[in-house]
Design a protein around this motif. Structure first.
Motif, PDB file in Angstrom:
ATOM      1  N   CYS A  70      11.523  -1.105  11.883  1.00 13.45           N
ATOM      2  CA  CYS A  70      12.136   0.113  11.341  1.00 13.45           C
ATOM      3  C   CYS A  70      11.552   0.520   9.994  1.00 13.45           C
ATOM      4  CB  CYS A  70      13.647  -0.079  11.197  1.00 13.45           C
ATOM      5  SG  CYS A  70      14.517  -0.170  12.766  1.00 13.45           S
ATOM      6  N   ASP A  71      10.523  -0.187   9.525  1.00 15.19           N
ATOM      7  CA  ASP A  71       9.923   0.118   8.227  1.00 15.19           C
ATOM      8  C   ASP A  71       8.774   1.113   8.387  1.00 15.19           C
ATOM      9  OD1 ASP A  71      11.638  -1.661   6.880  1.00 15.19           O
ATOM     10  OD2 ASP A  71      10.374  -3.340   7.478  1.00 15.19           O
ATOM     11  N   SER A  72       8.868   2.204   7.647  1.00 18.38           N
ATOM     12  CA  SER A  72       7.854   3.253   7.727  1.00 18.38           C
ATOM     13  C   SER A  72       6.909   3.161   6.524  1.00 18.38           C
ATOM     14  CB  SER A  72       8.532   4.624   7.735  1.00 18.38           C
ATOM     15  OG  SER A  72       9.075   4.901   6.449  1.00 18.38           O
ATOM     16  N   PRO A  73       5.781   3.854   6.585  1.00 23.75           N
ATOM     17  CA  PRO A  73       4.867   3.852   5.443  1.00 23.75           C
ATOM     18  C   PRO A  73       5.528   4.323   4.143  1.00 23.75           C
ATOM     19  CG  PRO A  73       3.737   4.690   7.368  1.00 23.75           C
ATOM     20  CD  PRO A  73       5.194   4.547   7.748  1.00 23.75           C
ATOM     21  N   ILE A  74       6.452   5.279   4.218  1.00 26.20           N
ATOM     22  CA  ILE A  74       7.104   5.748   2.988  1.00 26.20           C
ATOM     23  C   ILE A  74       8.019   4.667   2.424  1.00 26.20           C
ATOM     24  CG2 ILE A  74       9.039   6.918   4.111  1.00 26.20           C
ATOM     25  CD1 ILE A  74       7.213   8.042   0.898  1.00 26.20           C
ATOM     26  N   ASP A  75       8.664   3.880   3.301  1.00 27.81           N
ATOM     27  CA  ASP A  75       9.488   2.753   2.833  1.00 27.81           C
ATOM     28  C   ASP A  75       8.623   1.774   2.051  1.00 27.81           C
ATOM     29  OD1 ASP A  75      11.605   3.852   4.268  1.00 27.81           O
ATOM     30  OD2 ASP A  75      11.429   2.437   5.925  1.00 27.81           O
ATOM     31  N   LEU A  76       7.455   1.482   2.593  1.00 33.49           N
ATOM     32  CA  LEU A  76       6.567   0.515   1.955  1.00 33.49           C
ATOM     33  C   LEU A  76       6.099   1.019   0.591  1.00 33.49           C
ATOM     34  CD1 LEU A  76       4.556  -0.620   5.094  1.00 33.49           C
ATOM     35  CD2 LEU A  76       6.647  -1.591   4.145  1.00 33.49           C
ATOM     36  N   LYS A  77       5.851   2.333   0.475  1.00 33.74           N
ATOM     37  CA  LYS A  77       5.454   2.904  -0.819  1.00 33.74           C
ATOM     38  C   LYS A  77       6.609   2.815  -1.819  1.00 33.74           C
ATOM     39  CE  LYS A  77       1.760   6.048   0.430  1.00 33.74           C
ATOM     40  NZ  LYS A  77       0.702   5.220  -0.087  1.00 33.74           N
ATOM     41  N   LEU A  78       7.822   3.128  -1.373  1.00 32.15           N
ATOM     42  CA  LEU A  78       8.985   3.039  -2.264  1.00 32.15           C
ATOM     43  C   LEU A  78       9.185   1.621  -2.792  1.00 32.15           C
ATOM     44  CD1 LEU A  78      11.638   5.212  -0.387  1.00 32.15           C
ATOM     45  CD2 LEU A  78      10.704   5.651  -2.657  1.00 32.15           C
ATOM     46  N   LEU A  79       8.837   0.636  -1.978  1.00 29.78           N
ATOM     47  CA  LEU A  79       9.045  -0.760  -2.340  1.00 29.78           C
ATOM     48  C   LEU A  79       7.832  -1.394  -3.030  1.00 29.78           C
ATOM     49  CD1 LEU A  79      10.857  -1.828   0.926  1.00 29.78           C
ATOM     50  CD2 LEU A  79      11.886  -1.570  -1.328  1.00 29.78           C
ATOM     51  N   ASN A  80       6.790  -0.606  -3.274  1.00 28.41           N
ATOM     52  CA  ASN A  80       5.547  -1.108  -3.878  1.00 28.41           C
ATOM     53  C   ASN A  80       4.905  -2.202  -3.036  1.00 28.41           C
ATOM     54  OD1 ASN A  80       5.540   0.604  -6.087  1.00 28.41           O
ATOM     55  ND2 ASN A  80       6.729  -0.806  -7.342  1.00 28.41           N
ATOM     56  N   ILE A  81       4.930  -2.018  -1.725  1.00 26.36           N
ATOM     57  CA  ILE A  81       4.250  -2.938  -0.819  1.00 26.36           C
ATOM     58  C   ILE A  81       2.911  -2.295  -0.492  1.00 26.36           C
ATOM     59  CG2 ILE A  81       4.317  -4.074   1.429  1.00 26.36           C
ATOM     60  CD1 ILE A  81       7.392  -3.911   1.238  1.00 26.36           C
ATOM     61  N   PRO A  82       1.801  -2.897  -0.920  1.00 25.68           N
ATOM     62  CA  PRO A  82       0.502  -2.240  -0.780  1.00 25.68           C
ATOM     63  C   PRO A  82       0.076  -2.001   0.665  1.00 25.68           C
ATOM     64  CG  PRO A  82       0.243  -4.472  -1.626  1.00 25.68           C
ATOM     65  CD  PRO A  82       1.706  -4.194  -1.564  1.00 25.68           C
ATOM     66  N   GLU A  83       0.402  -2.933   1.553  1.00 32.93           N
ATOM     67  CA  GLU A  83       0.063  -2.715   2.961  1.00 32.93           C
ATOM     68  C   GLU A  83       1.037  -3.499   3.829  1.00 32.93           C
ATOM     69  OE1 GLU A  83      -3.422  -5.679   4.111  1.00 32.93           O
ATOM     70  OE2 GLU A  83      -3.974  -4.383   2.439  1.00 32.93           O
ATOM     71  N   PRO A  84       1.235  -3.048   5.051  1.00 33.45           N
ATOM     72  CA  PRO A  84       2.166  -3.748   5.941  1.00 33.45           C
ATOM     73  C   PRO A  84       1.735  -5.197   6.187  1.00 33.45           C
ATOM     74  CG  PRO A  84       1.508  -1.638   6.876  1.00 33.45           C
ATOM     75  CD  PRO A  84       0.644  -1.877   5.673  1.00 33.45           C
TER      76      PRO A  84
END
Length: 185
Positions: A70-84
């Motif tokens: 359920c994690d989208s690219p925008i979620d990862l950006k909000l969380l400062n996760i550089p890549e999945p």
């Protein structure tokens, strides 16, 4: 070493804050995915506030964040996760862990990867059902879901205490404020 394992928050600030009472003392936080979005098959969890939750999560310094279905690219950006990151292999003392969400790679493939990387423990989320079992020579653990548990399992997290040659697994019901399963070696 104390590891705080959490999974499937699905945007619930309410349940995350309850879990934080146990996670704040952890040396490392490991989130097994499904951070912010509730997903199309799940109801909105109590206290659904993905923006505020993202502000708290992204400030954890000693963390491992695994990407869930359920994690989208925008979620990862909000969380400062550089890549999945679909999985992480980590060692603490003599113990080797394979952490994944449990969706991709799925559980069967995760078991194979756990063996390939010579890990004793496979820890995953995704099903929202807490469990502890031995299968194919490895220990498979799911902390359950902190916000949307299924099959009458509690709103839960997992605390792993690693001592020199001992390891303790504590499944914690965050609503009842109690350990409901304790396994130690």
């Amino acid at each position: 070493m104390k590891l705080g394992i959490i999974s499937d928050t699905h945007g619930s600030l309410f349940y995350f804050e309850k879990a934080l009472n146990y996670l704040k003392d952890a040396d490392r936080i490991i989130h097994l995915g499904d951070y912010l979005y509730h997903g199309p098959r799940n109801p909105l969890p109590k206290g659904y506030d993905p923006m505020k939750l993202s502000e708290i999560l992204k400030n954890f310094k000693k963390r491992t964040f695994i990407t869930g279905n359920c994690d989208s690219p925008i979620d990862l950006k909000l969380l400062n996760i550089p890549e999945p990151t679909p999985y992480s292999i980590e060692s603490y003392g003599p113990y080797n862990f394979f952490f994944t969400h449990g969706w991709d790679p799925n559980l069967e493939d995760s078991i194979s990867l756990t063996k390939k990387y010579k890990c004793q423990y496979l820890i995953h989320g995704h099903t929202h059902i807490s469990k502890y079992e031995e299968q194919s020579g490895i220990i498979i653990i799911n902390p359950g879901s902190v916000s949307i548990p299924k099959e009458n399992t509690p709103h839960s997290i997992l605390i792993i205490d690693i001592l020199e040659n001992k390891i303790n697994f504590k499944f914690i019901d965050i609503l009842k404020d109690e350990i409901y399963k304790h396994i130690y070696y």
